[in-house]
Write an enzyme that holds these catalytic residues in place. Structure first.
Site, mmCIF file in Angstrom:
data_model
loop_
_atom_site.group_PDB
_atom_site.id
_atom_site.type_symbol
_atom_site.label_atom_id
_atom_site.label_comp_id
_atom_site.label_asym_id
_atom_site.label_seq_id
_atom_site.Cartn_x
_atom_site.Cartn_y
_atom_site.Cartn_z
ATOM 1 N N ASP A 50 0.833 -1.198 0.000
ATOM 2 C CA ASP A 50 0.000 0.000 0.000
ATOM 3 C C ASP A 50 0.871 1.253 0.000
ATOM 4 O O ASP A 50 2.024 1.232 0.453
ATOM 5 C CB ASP A 50 -0.884 0.036 1.255
ATOM 6 C CG ASP A 50 -2.226 -0.645 1.028
ATOM 7 O OD1 ASP A 50 -2.516 -0.971 -0.141
ATOM 8 O OD2 ASP A 50 -2.957 -0.849 1.995
ATOM 9 N N LYS B 268 -0.848 1.852 -7.592
ATOM 10 C CA LYS B 268 -0.803 2.110 -9.032
ATOM 11 C C LYS B 268 -1.518 1.036 -9.845
ATOM 12 O O LYS B 268 -1.417 1.010 -11.066
ATOM 13 C CB LYS B 268 0.662 2.212 -9.481
ATOM 14 C CG LYS B 268 1.372 3.437 -8.907
ATOM 15 C CD LYS B 268 2.794 3.534 -9.398
ATOM 16 C CE LYS B 268 3.495 4.764 -8.825
ATOM 17 N NZ LYS B 268 4.898 4.871 -9.276
#
Length: 414
Positions: free
Chosen positions: A200, A222
Site C-alpha cells: 500500500d 498504481k
C-alpha cells in the site's frame, strides 16, 4: 573433563520425570521451558517464589515442600539443582552421578554433568548457544550471541533460506503507521521470506528497500482500473501469485482490519482456496496520537475512545456513522481519512451538542520524519486546515485529551 568441549544435544522430556531442587529465581527462570517441553516436573523445596508457587497451584508442576533428601533423584531423567545449600547441592550432584541422571548445577557448573545453553525461539526454530568448555565460560557473551541470532531471525535481517517446500499462501501484514521500526517482528520476518510483496501507499515504504533483488514488489496504489476496481485487481494479484506457488505478503498500512479492507482480501483468498495468515499491525488511530504526545485515554479525562472513518461526510447517504451519538460522548474521538471532510464533521458534532471549544489536533504523516501536529478547536478546525495546508494522511483527534500531553513531540529523524 573440562579440557573437552561439551556435546550439544536436545532432550525430549515429554512425560519424563524431571526433578528441580530449589524454588528460587533460578527455578523460576528455568521452569517455563521445562513445562513447555511437557516434562513431568517434581519440585523439591521448602519454599518458592510467588511465580513458582503459582505454577504448582496451576498443576503445572508437583511441589514437595521440604529440603532435598537422598533418593529424590531416583528414576529422574534430568535434574536441575538450584538450592541455596551448597552441601545439599553437592550431595544431590553425587546422587545424580550414581543414578546416571544428567544434572545441571546452578552454583557450580564445573561440578555438573550438563549445562543449560542460552536459548531463544523464532517460528519453530530453537537457537541454543553453549560455551565449548568450562574454561572461559561467559554466560553474558553466550546470551548476547543468542539475542543477536534470534533478533536477526525475527526481524528478517538474518535470513536462512528454506530447503523444504513451503506451503504457498498470502500473509496480510499490518505494517504500522509508517515508521519502519513499528512493524511487528513477525511481519518483518514474513517480508524477508516473501517472493512477492503487494504494498500500500501508506505502508512502511522504507522496508521495501531492504528486500532481496529477486522479490517482486507491486505498488497497490498504481494498480489500474480506478478506485472501485482497484480492490478487485489487488485481490486478483494476490490470488494469481499465490497460485503460482509463491509466498505473497500484502503489506498494508496500520492494521489490516482497521479501515484497511483486509477482510475483503481474506474473503477473496478463502473463496479461491488459498491459505491466508493475518498479522495484526499497530493502528495509526492510537499510535499516531501517541507519537504526537496525545493519549487517547487519560485518567479523569477520557474513559473511552472511538475510531471512525471520515472518508464520507456526515450528510452523505453512504455514511454508517451515528454522528449525533458521537457528539454526546465525553471521551475521545479519533477520525481517520477525514481531512477534507473535517469542516462538515465539526459542524455536525457542534450541531448535536458538542462544544465549539472542544480541542482538536491533526497529526500529519505521524511517526515519520515528516510528522507535524496542528492544533485547533471544532470552531476553528476547518479554517486552520486550509491556512496550515494540512494534507492526508493525517489522524484527527477530538477531545479534552488533546490538551493533556506535553505538546508537540519531536518527530523521528533519519
Amino acid at each position: 573433563m573440562a579440557e573437552h568441549p561439551a556435546y550439544p544435544v536436545g532432550l525430549r522430556l515429554t512425560g519424563r520425570r524431571v526433578v528441580v531442587l530449589g524454588g528460587g529465581q533460578v527455578a523460576q527462570r528455568r521452569l517455563p521451558a521445562l513445562i513447555a517441553a511437557g516434562a513431568d516436573i517434581h519440585l523439591v523445596s521448602p519454599e518458592a517464589t510467588p511465580s513458582v508457587e503459582a505454577m504448582a497451584d496451576a498443576g503445572e508442576i508437583t511441589w514437595t515442600r521440604r529440603p532435598y533428601a537422598d533418593g529424590d533423584l531416583a528414576d529422574a531423567w534430568y535434574a536441575l539443582i538450584a538450592t541455596g545449600d551448597t552441601d545439599a547441592n553437592t550431595r544431590a550432584s553425587a546422587e545424580a552421578e550414581r543414578h546416571r541422571v544428567w544434572c545441571v548445577r546452578a552454583d557450580d557448573a564445573d561440578a555438573a554433568t550438563a549445562w543449560t545453553p542460552a536459548t531463544g525461539t523464532s517460528e519453530g526454530v530453537t537457537v541454543a548457544v553453549l560455551t565449548t568448555s568450562a574454561k572461559g565460560r561467559d554466560p553474558r557473551h553466550t546470551a548476547a550471541i543468542r539475542d543477536a541470532v534470534v533478533e536477526g531471525l525475527r526481524d528478517g535481517t538474518l535470513v536462512a533460506p528454506h530447503h523444504r517446500t513451503r506451503t504457498p499462501g498470502v500473509a496480510l501484514v499490518g505494517g504500522g503507521p509508517g515508521d519502519p521500526d513499528l512493524i511487528t517482528v513477525r511481519g518483518r520476518r514474513l517480508l524477508a521470506e516473501a517472493d512477492v510483496v503487494i504494498a500500500d501507499r501508506l505502508g512502511p515504504r522504507d522496508l521495501l528497500a531492504e528486500l532481496p533483488p529477486h522479490v517482486e514488489v507491486i505498488d497497490a496504489a498504481k494498480i489500474p482500473y480506478g478506485r472501485f476496481m482497484a480492490q478487485e485487481a489487488i485481490n486478483n494479484a494476490l490470488i494469481e501469485h499465490a497460485k503460482q506457488g509463491k509466498s505473497v505478503v500484502r503489506l498494508k498500512g496500520g492494521d489490516p482490519f482497521v479501515f484497511g479492507r483486509g477482510m475483503e482480501e481474506a474473503q477473496a483468498l478463502a473463496e479461491a482456496g488459498i491459505a491466508c495468515t493475518v498479522v495484526p499491525g499497530i493502528s495509526s488511530s492510537i499510535s499516531v496520537p501517541g507519537a504526537a504526545g496525545i493519549p487517547v485515554t487519560h485518567r479523569g479525562v477520557a474513559h473511552e475512545f472511538t475510531v471512525v472513518s471520515g472518508h464520507v461526510a456526515p450528510d452523505d447517504e453512504r455514511s454508517l456513522v451515528d454522528w449525533a451519538a458521537l457528539a454526546r460522548l465525553t471521551g475521545t474521538l479519533v477520525v481517520l481519512m477525514g481531512v477534507d471532510k473535517i469542516g462538515r464533521i465539526a459542524e455536525t458534532l457542534v450541531a448535536h451538542g458538542k462544544s465549539p471549544d472542544t480541542p482538536v489536533a491533526l497529526v500529519q504523516e505521524g511517526t515519520t520524519a515528516a510528522q507535524r501536529r496542528v492544533d485547533a478547536t471544532l470552531a476553528t478546525v476547518e479554517e486552520t486546515v486550509v491556512a496550515q495546508e494540512v494534507k492526508p494522511p493525517a489522524v484527527i483527534v477530538i477531545g479534552e485529551v488533546v490538551g493533556v500531553g506535553p505538546g508537540t513531540v519531536e518527530a523521528p529523524t533519519e
